[in-house]
Design a protein around this motif. Structure first.
Motif, mmCIF file in Angstrom:
data_model
loop_
_atom_site.group_PDB
_atom_site.id
_atom_site.type_symbol
_atom_site.label_atom_id
_atom_site.label_comp_id
_atom_site.label_asym_id
_atom_site.label_seq_id
_atom_site.Cartn_x
_atom_site.Cartn_y
_atom_site.Cartn_z
ATOM 1 N N GLY A 190 0.806 -1.201 0.000
ATOM 2 C CA GLY A 190 0.000 0.000 0.000
ATOM 3 C C GLY A 190 0.846 1.261 0.000
ATOM 4 O O GLY A 190 1.723 1.430 0.845
ATOM 5 N N VAL A 191 0.637 2.121 -0.992
ATOM 6 C CA VAL A 191 1.351 3.390 -1.088
ATOM 7 C C VAL A 191 0.315 4.502 -1.053
ATOM 8 O O VAL A 191 -0.624 4.512 -1.855
ATOM 9 C CB VAL A 191 2.164 3.471 -2.401
ATOM 10 N N THR A 192 0.488 5.408 -0.125
ATOM 11 C CA THR A 192 -0.475 6.503 -0.027
ATOM 12 C C THR A 192 -0.231 7.528 -1.129
ATOM 13 O O THR A 192 0.859 7.572 -1.725
ATOM 14 C CB THR A 192 -0.361 7.205 1.336
ATOM 15 N N GLU A 193 -1.231 8.330 -1.379
ATOM 16 C CA GLU A 193 -1.086 9.378 -2.390
ATOM 17 C C GLU A 193 -0.008 10.376 -1.980
ATOM 18 O O GLU A 193 0.739 10.886 -2.825
ATOM 19 C CB GLU A 193 -2.433 10.097 -2.576
ATOM 20 N N ALA A 194 0.083 10.639 -0.678
ATOM 21 C CA ALA A 194 1.104 11.575 -0.186
ATOM 22 C C ALA A 194 2.508 11.025 -0.435
ATOM 23 O O ALA A 194 3.416 11.769 -0.825
ATOM 24 C CB ALA A 194 0.900 11.831 1.309
ATOM 25 N N GLU A 195 2.690 9.712 -0.231
ATOM 26 C CA GLU A 195 3.997 9.086 -0.486
ATOM 27 C C GLU A 195 4.346 9.149 -1.968
ATOM 28 O O GLU A 195 5.492 9.416 -2.346
ATOM 29 C CB GLU A 195 3.986 7.636 -0.004
ATOM 30 N N ARG A 196 3.338 8.902 -2.784
ATOM 31 C CA ARG A 196 3.567 8.950 -4.236
ATOM 32 C C ARG A 196 3.961 10.373 -4.679
ATOM 33 O O ARG A 196 4.891 10.538 -5.472
ATOM 34 C CB ARG A 196 2.310 8.493 -4.969
ATOM 35 N N ASP A 197 3.287 11.358 -4.153
ATOM 36 C CA ASP A 197 3.616 12.747 -4.484
ATOM 37 C C ASP A 197 5.031 13.101 -4.017
ATOM 38 O O ASP A 197 5.776 13.781 -4.727
ATOM 39 C CB ASP A 197 2.603 13.703 -3.836
ATOM 40 N N ARG A 198 5.354 12.655 -2.826
ATOM 41 C CA ARG A 198 6.693 12.918 -2.283
ATOM 42 C C ARG A 198 7.768 12.277 -3.168
ATOM 43 O O ARG A 198 8.803 12.870 -3.449
ATOM 44 C CB ARG A 198 6.763 12.341 -0.866
ATOM 45 N N PHE A 199 7.487 11.052 -3.620
ATOM 46 C CA PHE A 199 8.408 10.307 -4.468
ATOM 47 C C PHE A 199 8.712 11.077 -5.753
ATOM 48 O O PHE A 199 9.876 11.306 -6.120
ATOM 49 C CB PHE A 199 7.793 8.937 -4.776
ATOM 50 N N PHE A 200 7.656 11.512 -6.457
ATOM 51 C CA PHE A 200 7.863 12.205 -7.730
ATOM 52 C C PHE A 200 8.467 13.598 -7.535
ATOM 53 O O PHE A 200 9.228 14.070 -8.380
ATOM 54 C CB PHE A 200 6.550 12.271 -8.516
ATOM 55 N N SER A 201 8.161 14.213 -6.408
ATOM 56 C CA SER A 201 8.768 15.506 -6.098
ATOM 57 C C SER A 201 10.281 15.366 -5.911
ATOM 58 O O SER A 201 11.063 16.206 -6.399
ATOM 59 C CB SER A 201 8.133 16.084 -4.827
ATOM 60 N N LEU A 202 10.690 14.289 -5.242
ATOM 61 C CA LEU A 202 12.131 14.053 -5.029
ATOM 62 C C LEU A 202 12.836 13.749 -6.347
ATOM 63 O O LEU A 202 13.962 14.209 -6.587
ATOM 64 C CB LEU A 202 12.332 12.898 -4.043
ATOM 65 N N LEU A 203 12.174 12.991 -7.217
ATOM 66 C CA LEU A 203 12.759 12.702 -8.529
ATOM 67 C C LEU A 203 12.941 13.983 -9.339
ATOM 68 O O LEU A 203 13.961 14.160 -10.016
ATOM 69 C CB LEU A 203 11.887 11.708 -9.305
ATOM 70 N N ASP A 204 11.973 14.877 -9.266
ATOM 71 C CA ASP A 204 12.082 16.159 -9.980
ATOM 72 C C ASP A 204 13.270 16.973 -9.471
ATOM 73 O O ASP A 204 13.974 17.630 -10.246
ATOM 74 C CB ASP A 204 10.789 16.969 -9.822
ATOM 75 N N LYS A 205 13.489 16.926 -8.155
ATOM 76 C CA LYS A 205 14.605 17.689 -7.571
ATOM 77 C C LYS A 205 15.967 17.192 -8.071
ATOM 78 O O LYS A 205 16.943 17.935 -8.090
ATOM 79 C CB LYS A 205 14.572 17.590 -6.042
ATOM 80 N N LEU A 206 16.037 15.923 -8.478
ATOM 81 C CA LEU A 206 17.299 15.370 -8.972
ATOM 82 C C LEU A 206 17.709 15.983 -10.313
ATOM 83 O O LEU A 206 18.849 15.801 -10.753
ATOM 84 C CB LEU A 206 17.200 13.841 -9.106
ATOM 85 N N CYS A 207 16.805 16.680 -10.945
ATOM 86 C CA CYS A 207 17.110 17.370 -12.204
ATOM 87 C C CYS A 207 17.385 18.857 -11.979
ATOM 88 O O CYS A 207 17.580 19.614 -12.925
ATOM 89 C CB CYS A 207 15.957 17.207 -13.196
ATOM 90 N N ALA A 208 17.384 19.285 -10.699
ATOM 91 C CA ALA A 208 17.590 20.701 -10.379
ATOM 92 C C ALA A 208 19.059 20.964 -10.054
ATOM 93 O O ALA A 208 19.952 20.238 -10.510
ATOM 94 C CB ALA A 208 16.690 21.077 -9.209
ATOM 95 N N GLY A 209 19.338 22.002 -9.274
ATOM 96 C CA GLY A 209 20.711 22.341 -8.921
ATOM 97 C C GLY A 209 21.284 21.407 -7.875
ATOM 98 O O GLY A 209 20.566 20.597 -7.270
ATOM 99 N N LEU A 210 22.600 21.536 -7.625
ATOM 100 C CA LEU A 210 23.301 20.619 -6.719
ATOM 101 C C LEU A 210 22.684 20.565 -5.322
ATOM 102 O O LEU A 210 22.506 19.464 -4.787
ATOM 103 C CB LEU A 210 24.789 20.997 -6.642
ATOM 104 N N PRO A 211 22.344 21.695 -4.685
ATOM 105 C CA PRO A 211 21.765 21.596 -3.333
ATOM 106 C C PRO A 211 20.490 20.748 -3.300
ATOM 107 O O PRO A 211 20.305 19.929 -2.402
ATOM 108 C CB PRO A 211 21.487 23.052 -2.959
ATOM 109 N N GLN A 212 19.613 20.960 -4.307
ATOM 110 C CA GLN A 212 18.377 20.174 -4.360
ATOM 111 C C GLN A 212 18.662 18.706 -4.657
ATOM 112 O O GLN A 212 18.014 17.808 -4.114
ATOM 113 C CB GLN A 212 17.422 20.740 -5.422
ATOM 114 N N GLN A 213 19.631 18.454 -5.550
ATOM 115 C CA GLN A 213 20.007 17.076 -5.862
ATOM 116 C C GLN A 213 20.496 16.343 -4.613
ATOM 117 O O GLN A 213 20.098 15.205 -4.350
ATOM 118 C CB GLN A 213 21.106 17.055 -6.935
#
Length: 322
Positions: free
Chosen positions: A24-47
Motif C-alpha cells: 500500500g502506497v499513499t497518495e502523499a507518499e507517491r507525491d513525495r516520491f515524484f517531487s524528489l525525482l524532480d529535484k534530482l534534475c535541479a541544482g546541486l543543493p536540491q540534488q
C-alpha cells in the motif's frame, strides 16, 4: 547470504511472501516520491537533498523500493546527477554515495533486480563508483552488483559489461570495509562459466592467491579460487605463482573443514593437469602425511579428492619402479 548481508547493513528485507508484490502506497507518499525525482534534475543543493532522502526512504520503506518499479523513468531520473557529469571530478562525493546506495536499496527488492540491471547507465555507473568516490560508495557499488547477480541473466549482463575488472582491482587494493562485498560479488558472478574466463583474464587468480597467502579473507577467497580452478589457465597460474605449497600449508594448519575441502579440490585439479607438481605433493605426504590425514578425517568430498591424489601418486611410483 543476501539476507545476512542486509541485516548487517541495517536494511530491512521484504517478507519473502510479500516480496515483489505492491504494498500500500499513499497518495502523499507517491507525491513525495515524484517531487524528489524532480529535484534530482535541479541544482546541486536540491540534488543532494533529494538523493539523501531517497536513500533514507528506500532503506526504511519497502513501498518506496516498489515505487521505482512502477515508472520506467524513475531509475534514469535517479541517475541524472551522475550520468549528466562529464567526468568523475564533477560528481559530488556525498551525492554519488547517496545515489549508489539508493540503487543498492532498490536492488534488494526482487521484482526490481532485472529492471535495475537492464537500465542503460546502471552498470557503467556502478563500475565508475567502484573506481572512485568514498570507500562506502565503492563498497555499496560492489554490494549492489552482488544483489543484482542473484539472477543468472544479470550475472551474464554484468560480466559482459566488464565489471569484474574493477571488482578485482578493488579486491587487490584490500580496503577492509570493501573486501567482503567485493568477494561476494565476484563469487556470485563466477558461478556462470563465461565469467570464470573473464575473471581469470582480469588477473583474479594472482590477486586472490596473494590475499590468501597474506591471510586475508581466506575462507571467501578459497571458495572463489576453487570455483575458478575449473579453468585451465587458472590451474596453470596457481602452479606458477606458488599456490601448491600455500594450499598444502592451509590443509595442514587450518581447523576449517570447508577450507581444507576447497584446498584439496584445487590440488586434485592441479594434480590432474600438471605432473611437475607431483613432487611437491609426494614430499608433503612423506614429511607430514597431510593428504593421508585428510583422506581419513576430511569431509566426504575432501576424502574423495585426497584418495584420488594418493592413488595417482602411487600409480606414478609403481610405473617408475617397473
Amino acid at each position: 547470504m543476501i539476507s545476512q548481508w542486509c541485516k548487517s547493513q541495517g536494511i530491512e528485507l521484504l517478507n519473502p511472501v510479500m516480496d515483489g508484490k505492491e504494498e500500500g502506497v499513499t497518495e502523499a507518499e507517491r507525491d513525495r516520491f515524484f517531487s524528489l525525482l524532480d529535484k534530482l534534475c535541479a541544482g546541486l543543493p536540491q540534488q543532494k537533498e533529494a538523493a539523501k532522502e531517497l536513500r533514507m526512504l528506500t532503506k526504511k520503506m519497502p513501498s518506496f523500493r516498489a515505487l521505482f518499479g512502477e515508472s520506467v523513468d524513475a531509475i534514469p531520473q535517479l541517475l541524472t546527477p551522475l550520468s549528466g557529469s562529464k567526468s568523475e571530478s564533477c560528481v559530488h562525493p556525498d551525492l554519488q554515495e547517496d545515489v549508489i546506495t539508493t540503487l543498492l536499496n532498490l536492488s534488494i527488492h526482487d521484482s526490481n533486480k532485472k529492471l535495475v540491471a537492464e537500465t542503460a547507465m546502471v552498470i557503467p555507473l556502478l563500475m565508475e563508483a567502484l573506481r572512485s568516490g568514498t570507500i562506502e560508495t565503492r563498497s555499496n557499488a560492489a554490494a549492489t552488483l552482488f544483489t543484482l547477480s542473484a539472477l543468472d541473466s544479470n550475472k551474464a549482463l554484468i560480466g559482459k559489461s566488464g565489471a569484474l575488472k574493477p571488482l578485482i582491482d578493488l579486491l587487490d587494493e584490500g580496503h577492509p570495509l570493501a573486501m567482503k562485498d567485493v568477494a561476494s560479488a565476484i563469487f556470485n558472478l563466477c558461478i556462470i562459466h563465461e565469467n570464470k574466463a573473464r575473471a581469470v583474464r582480469d588477473s583474479a587468480v594472482s590477486v586472490i592467491l596473494k590475499k590468501i597467502m597474506d591471510g586475508v579473507l581466506v575462507d571467501e577467497l578459497l571458495a572463489i579460487l576453487a570455483m575458478l580452478s575449473t579453468h585451465q589457465r587458472a590451474i596453470e597460474e596457481i602452479g606458477e605463482l606458488g599456490g601448491v605449497p600455500c594450499l598444502l600449508r592451509i590443509i595442514r594448519e587450518s581447523t576449517c573443514e570447508r577450507n581444507k575441502e576447497n584446498c584439496i579440490a584445487i590440488l586434485h585439479t592441479v594434480c590432474l593437469n600438471d605432473r611437475t607438481k607431483w613432487k611437491a605433493l609426494r614430499e608433503e605426504e612423506s614429511t607430514h602425511g597431510t593428504i593421508s590425514k585428510l583422506a581419513q578425517d576430511g569431509t566426504s568430498r575432501a576424502k574423495r579428492k585426497a584418495n584420488a591424489i594418493l592413488e595417482r601418486l602411487r600409480r606414478a611410483v609403481n610405473i617408475t619402479h617397473t
